[in-house]
Design an enzyme around this catalytic site. Sequence first.
Site, PDB file in Angstrom:
ATOM      1  N   ARG A 164       0.826  -1.222   0.000  1.00  0.00           N
ATOM      2  CA  ARG A 164       0.000   0.000   0.000  1.00  0.00           C
ATOM      3  C   ARG A 164       0.861   1.274   0.000  1.00  0.00           C
ATOM      4  O   ARG A 164       0.507   2.282   0.599  1.00  0.00           O
ATOM      5  CB  ARG A 164      -0.943   0.031   1.209  1.00  0.00           C
ATOM      6  CG  ARG A 164      -1.970  -1.075   1.258  1.00  0.00           C
ATOM      7  CD  ARG A 164      -2.962  -0.967   0.117  1.00  0.00           C
ATOM      8  NE  ARG A 164      -4.106  -1.839   0.281  1.00  0.00           N
ATOM      9  CZ  ARG A 164      -4.190  -3.090  -0.169  1.00  0.00           C
ATOM     10  NH1 ARG A 164      -3.178  -3.641  -0.806  1.00  0.00           N
ATOM     11  NH2 ARG A 164      -5.293  -3.805   0.019  1.00  0.00           N
ATOM     12  N   SER A 233     -11.055  -1.010   2.434  1.00  0.00           N
ATOM     13  CA  SER A 233     -10.433  -1.190   3.760  1.00  0.00           C
ATOM     14  C   SER A 233     -10.161   0.181   4.355  1.00  0.00           C
ATOM     15  O   SER A 233      -9.508   1.005   3.728  1.00  0.00           O
ATOM     16  CB  SER A 233      -9.093  -1.909   3.629  1.00  0.00           C
ATOM     17  OG  SER A 233      -9.277  -3.172   3.072  1.00  0.00           O
ATOM     18  N   GLU A 329      -6.235   4.014   5.988  1.00  0.00           N
ATOM     19  CA  GLU A 329      -5.698   3.867   4.634  1.00  0.00           C
ATOM     20  C   GLU A 329      -6.087   5.049   3.744  1.00  0.00           C
ATOM     21  O   GLU A 329      -5.262   5.543   2.986  1.00  0.00           O
ATOM     22  CB  GLU A 329      -6.216   2.546   4.049  1.00  0.00           C
ATOM     23  CG  GLU A 329      -5.459   2.114   2.837  1.00  0.00           C
ATOM     24  CD  GLU A 329      -6.042   0.857   2.226  1.00  0.00           C
ATOM     25  OE1 GLU A 329      -7.158   0.906   1.703  1.00  0.00           O
ATOM     26  OE2 GLU A 329      -5.355  -0.166   2.271  1.00  0.00           O
TER      27      GLU A 329
HETATM   28  N1  EPU Z   1     -11.408 -11.145   9.542  1.00  0.00           N
HETATM   29  C1  EPU Z   1     -12.235 -11.285  10.631  1.00  0.00           C
HETATM   30  N2  EPU Z   1     -13.320 -10.444  10.755  1.00  0.00           N
HETATM   31  C2  EPU Z   1     -13.595  -9.489   9.836  1.00  0.00           C
HETATM   32  C3  EPU Z   1     -12.736  -9.318   8.720  1.00  0.00           C
HETATM   33  C4  EPU Z   1     -11.642 -10.167   8.603  1.00  0.00           C
HETATM   34  O1  EPU Z   1     -12.017 -12.151  11.484  1.00  0.00           O
HETATM   35  O2  EPU Z   1     -14.589  -8.774  10.011  1.00  0.00           O
HETATM   36  C5  EPU Z   1     -10.270 -12.055   9.373  1.00  0.00           C
HETATM   37  C6  EPU Z   1     -10.538 -13.049   8.240  1.00  0.00           C
HETATM   38  O3  EPU Z   1     -11.234 -14.169   8.680  1.00  0.00           O
HETATM   39  C7  EPU Z   1      -9.130 -13.395   7.790  1.00  0.00           C
HETATM   40  C8  EPU Z   1      -8.371 -12.106   8.038  1.00  0.00           C
HETATM   41  O4  EPU Z   1      -9.130 -11.346   8.953  1.00  0.00           O
HETATM   42  O5  EPU Z   1      -8.580 -14.385   8.616  1.00  0.00           O
HETATM   43  C9  EPU Z   1      -8.108 -11.326   6.767  1.00  0.00           C
HETATM   44  O6  EPU Z   1      -9.326 -10.984   6.142  1.00  0.00           O
HETATM   45  P1  EPU Z   1      -9.487 -10.883   4.537  1.00  0.00           P
HETATM   46  O7  EPU Z   1      -8.906 -12.086   3.874  1.00  0.00           O
HETATM   47  O8  EPU Z   1     -10.901 -10.520   4.244  1.00  0.00           O
HETATM   48  O9  EPU Z   1      -8.538  -9.711   4.109  1.00  0.00           O
HETATM   49  P2  EPU Z   1      -8.166  -8.330   4.795  1.00  0.00           P
HETATM   50  O10 EPU Z   1      -6.808  -8.419   5.379  1.00  0.00           O
HETATM   51  O11 EPU Z   1      -9.266  -7.910   5.692  1.00  0.00           O
HETATM   52  C10 EPU Z   1      -6.990  -7.368   2.688  1.00  0.00           C
HETATM   53  C11 EPU Z   1      -6.981  -6.073   1.935  1.00  0.00           C
HETATM   54  C12 EPU Z   1      -8.201  -5.982   1.028  1.00  0.00           C
HETATM   55  C13 EPU Z   1      -8.168  -7.135   0.050  1.00  0.00           C
HETATM   56  C14 EPU Z   1      -8.115  -8.450   0.851  1.00  0.00           C
HETATM   57  C15 EPU Z   1      -7.899  -9.646  -0.059  1.00  0.00           C
HETATM   58  C16 EPU Z   1      -5.791  -4.453   3.298  1.00  0.00           C
HETATM   59  C17 EPU Z   1      -5.894  -3.307   4.226  1.00  0.00           C
HETATM   60  N3  EPU Z   1      -6.945  -4.957   2.862  1.00  0.00           N
HETATM   61  O12 EPU Z   1      -8.131  -7.355   3.537  1.00  0.00           O
HETATM   62  O13 EPU Z   1      -8.101  -4.777   0.290  1.00  0.00           O
HETATM   63  O14 EPU Z   1      -9.281  -7.128  -0.813  1.00  0.00           O
HETATM   64  O15 EPU Z   1      -7.007  -8.452   1.772  1.00  0.00           O
HETATM   65  O16 EPU Z   1      -6.578  -9.604  -0.535  1.00  0.00           O
HETATM   66  O17 EPU Z   1      -4.686  -4.878   2.981  1.00  0.00           O
HETATM   67  C18 EPU Z   1      -8.709  -2.469   0.207  1.00  0.00           C
HETATM   68  O18 EPU Z   1      -7.513  -2.204   0.288  1.00  0.00           O
HETATM   69  O19 EPU Z   1      -9.582  -1.573   0.121  1.00  0.00           O
HETATM   70  C19 EPU Z   1      -9.138  -3.873   0.238  1.00  0.00           C
HETATM   71  C20 EPU Z   1     -10.419  -4.215   0.256  1.00  0.00           C
END
Ligand code: EPU
Length: 346
Positions: A164, A233, A329
């Site tokens: 990012r 995010s 972000e």
């Molecule tokens: N999780 C929870 N509760 C929630 C949300 C997430 O327990 O409400 C847990 C999930 O179960 C998982 C972990 O957190 O174990 C990660 O969640 P997820 O795979 O949904 O990804 P993220 O880390 O929340 C990141 C990016 C997203 C991108 C996804 C998929 C960042 C800040 N965000 O989200 O990017 O789509 O991975 O690669 O890096 C964005 O930047 O706007 C965005 C949506």
Amino acid sequence: MHIQTQVQLKPFNTLSLDAVASHYVRIQSVADIQSALDFAAAENLNVLVLSGGSNMLLPEQIHALVMHMDIQGIERISEDADTCTIRVGAGQVWHDFVLWTTKHNLFGLQNLALIPGLVGASPVQNIGAYGVEAGEFIESVQVYDRQIAQNISIAAQDCHFSYRHSIFKDEPERYVISHVTFKLLKQPDLKLNYGDLKAAVGADLTAENLQNQVIHIRQTKLPDPKDYPNVGSFFKNPVISQQAFDQIAQQFPNLPHYPQPNNEVKLAAGWLIDQAGWKGKTLGAVGMFHKQALVLVNYQQASLQDVRATYKAVQHDVFQKFNIELHPEPVLFDTQGLICSHQDEC
Ligand code: EPU
């Protein structure tokens, strides 16, 4: 080039904040960039570059020239046996461009389907999802460099892409991005390592299916800004030292974590927010989405103050529980159109 005054930016920012720009211009060519900057200099106005508005927080009044990037075009520049180089206008919608690449049998960006925003913003925060970052496929970025008053091309290695982040975040006022040049693969090389993407794709190992699965996963978890205004995010996933992680993991053994280079560990901000009780919780008009706690939603015509109150409360509660600081972000702007940090006085 037509400069307008007192323009409402609500339709142009995906959090749907009321924000009136004192001056506004649509930029449709490289020549327009120069003319707009000349106008701003003559009128003593700061410049705010508006792309898809999907990663910004705007105050109600902005005394500045808002340059709304609308340079279109997808152009094949060159190709060799394995790759094809494509130059894309900054105003092209990102998701439409991803769909175009798949339709034309060009591979690499399929994991990045449905990310909101425009192509010109993709290098700025090096957009990423499902194990792929845009920077891996960017060859160069064409910009107007305000410091030297010239149009130049910046090679990917000089953009310093990381999670990012890029040089465009370090010097946000310096560059106006007009085009992004991508080097894409002619043969698919599917990236299926993230989460349960592999299971979702199953036996149909085509780029088109991968793209469709990514679209499906995003649609089931992430709110459409048309229904629930949001900026994706809201916080970055925090990266902490292995030592700090070991300490927290003793108390929270289920903490999702992703090892990083340099003996660091990336945590899932969504999980931390969820555990802190904020999934589906609102404070006034603003809350954290019930299916993905990392996404802040403007439920009812919130102001920037309302947004700030909610995200500060989330930061506070996560810090109390985990001793971890979350950093927003999206970029926060002040009333003079300048980027400011997320401080109270801004
Ligand atoms: N999780 C929870 N509760 C929630 C949300 C997430 O327990 O409400 C847990 C999930 O179960 C998982 C972990 O957190 O174990 C990660 O969640 P997820 O795979 O949904 O990804 P993220 O880390 O929340 C990141 C990016 C997203 C991108 C996804 C998929 C960042 C800040 N965000 O989200 O990017 O789509 O991975 O690669 O890096 C964005 O930047 O706007 C965005 C949506």
